[in-house]
Design a protein around this motif. Structure first.
Motif, short mmCIF file in Angstrom:
data_model
loop_
_atom_site.label_atom_id
_atom_site.label_comp_id
_atom_site.label_asym_id
_atom_site.label_seq_id
_atom_site.Cartn_x
_atom_site.Cartn_y
_atom_site.Cartn_z
N THR A 38 0.84 -1.20 0.00
CA THR A 38 0.00 0.00 0.00
C THR A 38 0.87 1.25 0.00
O THR A 38 0.65 2.18 -0.78
CB THR A 38 -0.94 0.01 1.23
OG1 THR A 38 -1.72 -1.17 1.22
CG2 THR A 38 -1.83 1.24 1.22
N GLU A 41 2.55 1.75 -3.43
CA GLU A 41 1.69 2.39 -4.43
C GLU A 41 1.61 3.90 -4.21
O GLU A 41 1.68 4.68 -5.16
CB GLU A 41 0.29 1.78 -4.38
CG GLU A 41 0.22 0.37 -4.93
CD GLU A 41 -1.15 -0.25 -4.76
OE1 GLU A 41 -2.14 0.49 -4.57
OE2 GLU A 41 -1.23 -1.49 -4.84
N GLN A 42 1.46 4.30 -2.95
CA GLN A 42 1.38 5.74 -2.64
C GLN A 42 2.69 6.45 -2.99
O GLN A 42 2.68 7.53 -3.57
CB GLN A 42 1.03 5.95 -1.16
CG GLN A 42 -0.37 5.54 -0.82
CD GLN A 42 -0.63 5.61 0.68
OE1 GLN A 42 0.29 5.74 1.48
NE2 GLN A 42 -1.90 5.50 1.04
#
Length: 171
Positions: A38, A41-42
């Motif tokens: 996560t 991706e950020q």
């Protein structure tokens, strides 16, 4: 435009820092090995946005080039060089820029896009000076040398030319 190719490289030596750079048509994003998917991706999205913003600053529009040229003329040429237009062109393979003094037009090679702003400014100053002095005589160079980074920019462009083609290019 095709989708951007992104390569994520994780490193166990990298603890907290994230960085990214372009390598040809690919973007490399360097991440710590322990980062979650996560967070990955950020960070990838954030780094792509940062690179795009940086590149946009280095790739001004034709209107921004004209405004920049007028500012440079005011600062280094006493406002005497007043171009009608300054625009990017794709067809200059052996010159960094060109000028038609009779028409007041300046063309800057798109090969300069992405180079440091002080290098682009030098090429603009060089071409602006041709609006005042068409030849490359002593009067011409005296005006060009008013730009404080002239010598440094010339060296940058010569080095770039030699590294990419094996010979120096003209302005």
């Amino acid at each position: 435009m095709p989708p951007e190719t992104v390569e994520v490289r994780r490193s166990s030596r990298r603890r907290r820092t994230v960085s990214a750079y372009r390598d040809g048509d690919k973007t490399i994003v360097l991440l710590p090995a322990g980062l979650s998917r996560t967070d990955e991706e950020q960070w990838v999205r954030r780094m792509l946005d940062r690179l795009a913003a940086k590149e946009q600053r280095r790739r001004p529009s034709d209107a921004e080039l004209l405004a920049r040229a007028r500012d440079l003329s005011a600062r280094y040429l006493d406002g005497k060089a007043d171009p009608v237009s300054v625009r990017w062109v794709e067809n200059q393979r052996h010159r960094w820029g060109s000028c038609t003094p009779d028409h007041g037009t300046i063309r800057i090679s798109t090969r300069l896009r992405g180079m440091p702003s002080w290098v682009v400014d030098y090429v603009i100053i060089h071409e602006l000076t041709h609006l005042l002095v068409p030849s490359h005589g002593p009067a011409f160079w005296a005006l060009v040398e008013r730009y404080p980074k002239s010598e440094r920019a010339r060296g940058y462009l010569e080095g770039f030319s030699v590294a990419s083609q094996g010979s120096a290019e003209e302005y």
